[in-house]
Design a protein around this motif. Structure first.
Motif, PDB file in Angstrom:
ATOM      1  N   PHE A  32       0.834  -1.201   0.000  1.00  0.00           N
ATOM      2  CA  PHE A  32       0.000   0.000   0.000  1.00  0.00           C
ATOM      3  C   PHE A  32       0.868   1.250   0.000  1.00  0.00           C
ATOM      4  CE2 PHE A  32       0.329  -1.308   4.481  1.00  0.00           C
ATOM      5  CZ  PHE A  32       0.688  -0.137   5.127  1.00  0.00           C
ATOM      6  N   THR A  33       0.261   2.333  -0.410  1.00  0.00           N
ATOM      7  CA  THR A  33       1.029   3.551  -0.665  1.00  0.00           C
ATOM      8  C   THR A  33       1.681   4.120   0.587  1.00  0.00           C
ATOM      9  OG1 THR A  33       0.941   5.761  -1.643  1.00  0.00           O
ATOM     10  CG2 THR A  33      -0.994   5.059  -0.390  1.00  0.00           C
ATOM     11  N   ASP A  34       2.918   4.548   0.425  1.00  0.00           N
ATOM     12  CA  ASP A  34       3.572   5.363   1.442  1.00  0.00           C
ATOM     13  C   ASP A  34       4.191   6.594   0.780  1.00  0.00           C
ATOM     14  OD1 ASP A  34       5.677   4.226   0.103  1.00  0.00           O
ATOM     15  OD2 ASP A  34       6.810   3.661   1.896  1.00  0.00           O
ATOM     16  N   GLY A  35       3.750   6.859  -0.463  1.00  0.00           N
ATOM     17  CA  GLY A  35       4.262   8.001  -1.201  1.00  0.00           C
ATOM     18  C   GLY A  35       5.523   7.703  -1.981  1.00  0.00           C
ATOM     19  N   SER A  36       6.050   6.484  -1.855  1.00  0.00           N
ATOM     20  CA  SER A  36       7.314   6.132  -2.492  1.00  0.00           C
ATOM     21  C   SER A  36       7.084   5.335  -3.775  1.00  0.00           C
ATOM     22  CB  SER A  36       8.179   5.286  -1.545  1.00  0.00           C
ATOM     23  OG  SER A  36       8.453   5.984  -0.353  1.00  0.00           O
ATOM     24  N   SER A  37       8.107   5.329  -4.624  1.00  0.00           N
ATOM     25  CA  SER A  37       8.209   4.362  -5.706  1.00  0.00           C
ATOM     26  C   SER A  37       9.268   3.355  -5.286  1.00  0.00           C
ATOM     27  CB  SER A  37       8.572   5.065  -7.014  1.00  0.00           C
ATOM     28  OG  SER A  37       9.754   5.837  -6.841  1.00  0.00           O
ATOM     29  N   GLY A  38       9.526   2.337  -6.129  1.00  0.00           N
ATOM     30  CA  GLY A  38      10.519   1.383  -5.687  1.00  0.00           C
ATOM     31  C   GLY A  38      10.868   0.334  -6.723  1.00  0.00           C
ATOM     32  N   LEU A  39      11.723  -0.582  -6.297  1.00  0.00           N
ATOM     33  CA  LEU A  39      12.220  -1.665  -7.129  1.00  0.00           C
ATOM     34  C   LEU A  39      12.157  -2.956  -6.328  1.00  0.00           C
ATOM     35  CD1 LEU A  39      13.939  -2.952  -9.475  1.00  0.00           C
ATOM     36  CD2 LEU A  39      15.968  -2.076  -8.285  1.00  0.00           C
ATOM     37  N   ILE A  40      11.602  -4.009  -6.936  1.00  0.00           N
ATOM     38  CA  ILE A  40      11.607  -5.339  -6.346  1.00  0.00           C
ATOM     39  C   ILE A  40      12.566  -6.197  -7.157  1.00  0.00           C
ATOM     40  CG2 ILE A  40      10.257  -7.395  -5.775  1.00  0.00           C
ATOM     41  CD1 ILE A  40       9.432  -4.959  -4.154  1.00  0.00           C
ATOM     42  N   LEU A  41      13.577  -6.751  -6.494  1.00  0.00           N
ATOM     43  CA  LEU A  41      14.584  -7.594  -7.133  1.00  0.00           C
ATOM     44  C   LEU A  41      14.476  -9.014  -6.605  1.00  0.00           C
ATOM     45  CD1 LEU A  41      17.867  -5.474  -7.056  1.00  0.00           C
ATOM     46  CD2 LEU A  41      16.829  -6.429  -9.109  1.00  0.00           C
ATOM     47  N   SER A  42      14.371  -9.985  -7.515  1.00  0.00           N
ATOM     48  CA  SER A  42      14.313 -11.376  -7.084  1.00  0.00           C
ATOM     49  C   SER A  42      14.924 -12.266  -8.156  1.00  0.00           C
ATOM     50  CB  SER A  42      12.868 -11.803  -6.822  1.00  0.00           C
ATOM     51  OG  SER A  42      12.817 -13.175  -6.497  1.00  0.00           O
ATOM     52  N   GLY A  43      15.424 -13.415  -7.725  1.00  0.00           N
ATOM     53  CA  GLY A  43      15.956 -14.380  -8.678  1.00  0.00           C
ATOM     54  C   GLY A  43      15.124 -15.626  -8.785  1.00  0.00           C
ATOM     55  N   ASP A  44      14.112 -15.765  -7.915  1.00  0.00           N
ATOM     56  CA  ASP A  44      13.389 -17.039  -7.880  1.00  0.00           C
ATOM     57  C   ASP A  44      11.943 -16.898  -7.403  1.00  0.00           C
ATOM     58  OD1 ASP A  44      13.934 -16.309  -5.281  1.00  0.00           O
ATOM     59  OD2 ASP A  44      14.674 -18.265  -4.644  1.00  0.00           O
ATOM     60  N   MET A  45      11.336 -15.761  -7.592  1.00  0.00           N
ATOM     61  CA  MET A  45      10.022 -15.506  -6.984  1.00  0.00           C
ATOM     62  C   MET A  45       8.883 -15.805  -7.954  1.00  0.00           C
ATOM     63  SD  MET A  45       8.703 -12.041  -5.077  1.00  0.00           S
ATOM     64  CE  MET A  45       9.117 -11.014  -6.489  1.00  0.00           C
ATOM     65  N   ASN A  46       7.862 -16.496  -7.461  1.00  0.00           N
ATOM     66  CA  ASN A  46       6.634 -16.717  -8.202  1.00  0.00           C
ATOM     67  C   ASN A  46       5.559 -15.813  -7.598  1.00  0.00           C
ATOM     68  OD1 ASN A  46       7.502 -18.874  -9.988  1.00  0.00           O
ATOM     69  ND2 ASN A  46       7.612 -20.149  -8.147  1.00  0.00           N
ATOM     70  N   LEU A  47       5.468 -14.599  -8.122  1.00  0.00           N
ATOM     71  CA  LEU A  47       4.555 -13.595  -7.600  1.00  0.00           C
ATOM     72  C   LEU A  47       3.514 -13.281  -8.672  1.00  0.00           C
ATOM     73  CD1 LEU A  47       4.143 -11.667  -5.112  1.00  0.00           C
ATOM     74  CD2 LEU A  47       5.360  -9.941  -6.435  1.00  0.00           C
ATOM     75  N   TYR A  48       2.245 -13.209  -8.243  1.00  0.00           N
ATOM     76  CA  TYR A  48       1.145 -13.010  -9.178  1.00  0.00           C
ATOM     77  C   TYR A  48       0.279 -11.837  -8.724  1.00  0.00           C
ATOM     78  CZ  TYR A  48       2.427 -17.687 -10.744  1.00  0.00           C
ATOM     79  OH  TYR A  48       3.122 -18.771 -11.210  1.00  0.00           O
ATOM     80  N   SER A  49      -0.314 -11.164  -9.692  1.00  0.00           N
ATOM     81  CA  SER A  49      -1.252 -10.095  -9.381  1.00  0.00           C
ATOM     82  C   SER A  49      -2.474 -10.673  -8.692  1.00  0.00           C
ATOM     83  CB  SER A  49      -1.663  -9.371 -10.670  1.00  0.00           C
ATOM     84  OG  SER A  49      -2.793  -8.564 -10.450  1.00  0.00           O
ATOM     85  N   GLY A  50      -2.937  -9.975  -7.645  1.00  0.00           N
ATOM     86  CA  GLY A  50      -4.112 -10.453  -6.927  1.00  0.00           C
ATOM     87  C   GLY A  50      -5.416 -10.242  -7.679  1.00  0.00           C
ATOM     88  N   ILE A  51      -5.384  -9.431  -8.737  1.00  0.00           N
ATOM     89  CA  ILE A  51      -6.606  -9.154  -9.505  1.00  0.00           C
ATOM     90  C   ILE A  51      -6.618  -9.947 -10.806  1.00  0.00           C
ATOM     91  CG2 ILE A  51      -7.934  -7.370 -10.699  1.00  0.00           C
ATOM     92  CD1 ILE A  51      -6.906  -5.366  -8.674  1.00  0.00           C
ATOM     93  N   SER A  52      -5.601  -9.759 -11.634  1.00  0.00           N
ATOM     94  CA  SER A  52      -5.575 -10.409 -12.948  1.00  0.00           C
ATOM     95  C   SER A  52      -4.974 -11.805 -12.910  1.00  0.00           C
ATOM     96  CB  SER A  52      -4.777  -9.549 -13.929  1.00  0.00           C
ATOM     97  OG  SER A  52      -3.398  -9.516 -13.548  1.00  0.00           O
ATOM     98  N   GLU A  53      -4.316 -12.155 -11.807  1.00  0.00           N
ATOM     99  CA  GLU A  53      -3.594 -13.424 -11.651  1.00  0.00           C
ATOM    100  C   GLU A  53      -2.443 -13.554 -12.648  1.00  0.00           C
ATOM    101  OE1 GLU A  53      -6.252 -16.739 -11.589  1.00  0.00           O
ATOM    102  OE2 GLU A  53      -7.352 -16.014  -9.844  1.00  0.00           O
ATOM    103  N   GLU A  54      -2.028 -12.432 -13.211  1.00  0.00           N
ATOM    104  CA  GLU A  54      -0.891 -12.410 -14.123  1.00  0.00           C
ATOM    105  C   GLU A  54       0.400 -12.547 -13.330  1.00  0.00           C
ATOM    106  OE1 GLU A  54       1.217  -9.242 -17.235  1.00  0.00           O
ATOM    107  OE2 GLU A  54      -0.600  -8.702 -16.116  1.00  0.00           O
ATOM    108  N   ARG A  55       1.335 -13.342 -13.869  1.00  0.00           N
ATOM    109  CA  ARG A  55       2.610 -13.506 -13.185  1.00  0.00           C
ATOM    110  C   ARG A  55       3.439 -12.233 -13.329  1.00  0.00           C
ATOM    111  NH1 ARG A  55       6.890 -18.575 -13.344  1.00  0.00           N
ATOM    112  NH2 ARG A  55       8.431 -17.624 -11.954  1.00  0.00           N
TER     113      ARG A  55
END
Length: 265
Positions: A32-55
């Motif tokens: 959730f918003t804290d006013g920041s932007s950012g970067l997520i770095l991973s080498g092995d993560m299976n993360l999906y959108s909670g709405i579209s279920e897109e990886r």
């Protein structure tokens, strides 16, 4: 684990966060918003959108958020979140922050393979502190040819709002900066992806969260909301639902607060 950047990078990077999931269960996550932007770095993560279920891409930038985004993960993962100052994504990508607001941008789409080495180190379980030190070097080099006078202005305006815990009127900001309301709106939209008013409301909400998370929950919610500057509790609840998607009580009952703006549902 939360790590601060070196002092010379603090105007651009708020902090680094290392997160690791050693289990196989599916986890529901909310950013959730804290006013920041950012970067997520991973080498092995299976993360999906909670709405579209897109990886999601293994590594991605996220623009400033108007509210929140839900994800779910499958299986084990380790990641480093680089939480930027709101205007740093604008510096990195050389594009209006308004264009990346609420957006997920694959690292490969904008930086090609320049961050691949960090993904490989995460995959190979290199010490996160070592990776963060290398990231400090990377961002320092990246900054050298990308600054302009507007970035110093927007950083000063942001710090002014932070120092007043979000309670800054349009007139206050005009007197502080010497710019008109319309000029301020345009500059904030371009560099931060939101209006000064929206940014102030987010900072005010996070000041309230800091009061709660720093052990002040012995006071009742009404007293804390007044202390954070809200005129009444209904105003606070409305801000909570708009920005976090929860009521204050639901947030307090959330057990796993992984970061200041990242929780497990």
């Amino acid at each position: 684990m939360q790590i601060s950047p070196p002092t010379y990078l603090a105007p651009y990077i708020r902090h680094y966060i290392f997160l690791e999931n050693s289990g196989e269960n599916m986890r529901s996550l909310r950013l959730f918003t804290d006013g920041s932007s950012g970067l997520i770095l991973s080498g092995d993560m299976n993360l999906y959108s909670g709405i579209s279920e897109e990886r999601m891409p293994l590594s991605f930038f996220y623009g400033t958020l108007n509210g929140y985004k839900d994800f779910y993960s499958k299986g084990r993962f380790s990641l480093i979140a680089v939480v930027f100052q709101p205007y740093f994504l604008n510096i990195l990508l050389k594009t209006s922050a308004g264009e990346t607001r609420n957006q997920i941008v694959s690292v490969e789409d904008v930086l090609k393979d320049r961050l691949e080495i960090f993904q490989e180190k995460l995959f190979n379980k290199t010490s996160p502190l070592r990776i963060i030190n290398d990231l400090n070097v990377f961002f320092t080099r990246f900054l050298s040819d990308r600054m302009n006078p507007d970035h110093h202005f927007i950083a000063a305006a942001q710090q002014y709002i932070l120092s007043h815990k979000g309670w800054v009127s349009s007139g206050d900001l005009q007197r502080f900066t010497g710019y008109s309301e319309r000029q301020l709106e345009r500059k904030f939209e371009y560099h931060m992806g939101m209006s000064p008013k929206k940014y102030g409301s987010i900072i005010r909400l996070h000041y309230f969260l800091s009061l709660v998370n720093n052990g002040m929950d012995h006071k009742n919610m009404t007293m804390l909301s007044y202390e954070a500057g809200y005129s009444d509790q209904s105003h606070l609840i409305r801000e909570f639902k708009n920005n976090i998607g929860l009521t204050p009580k639901q947030y307090l009952n959330t057990e796993n607060k992984m970061a200041v703006n990242f929780i497990e549902l």
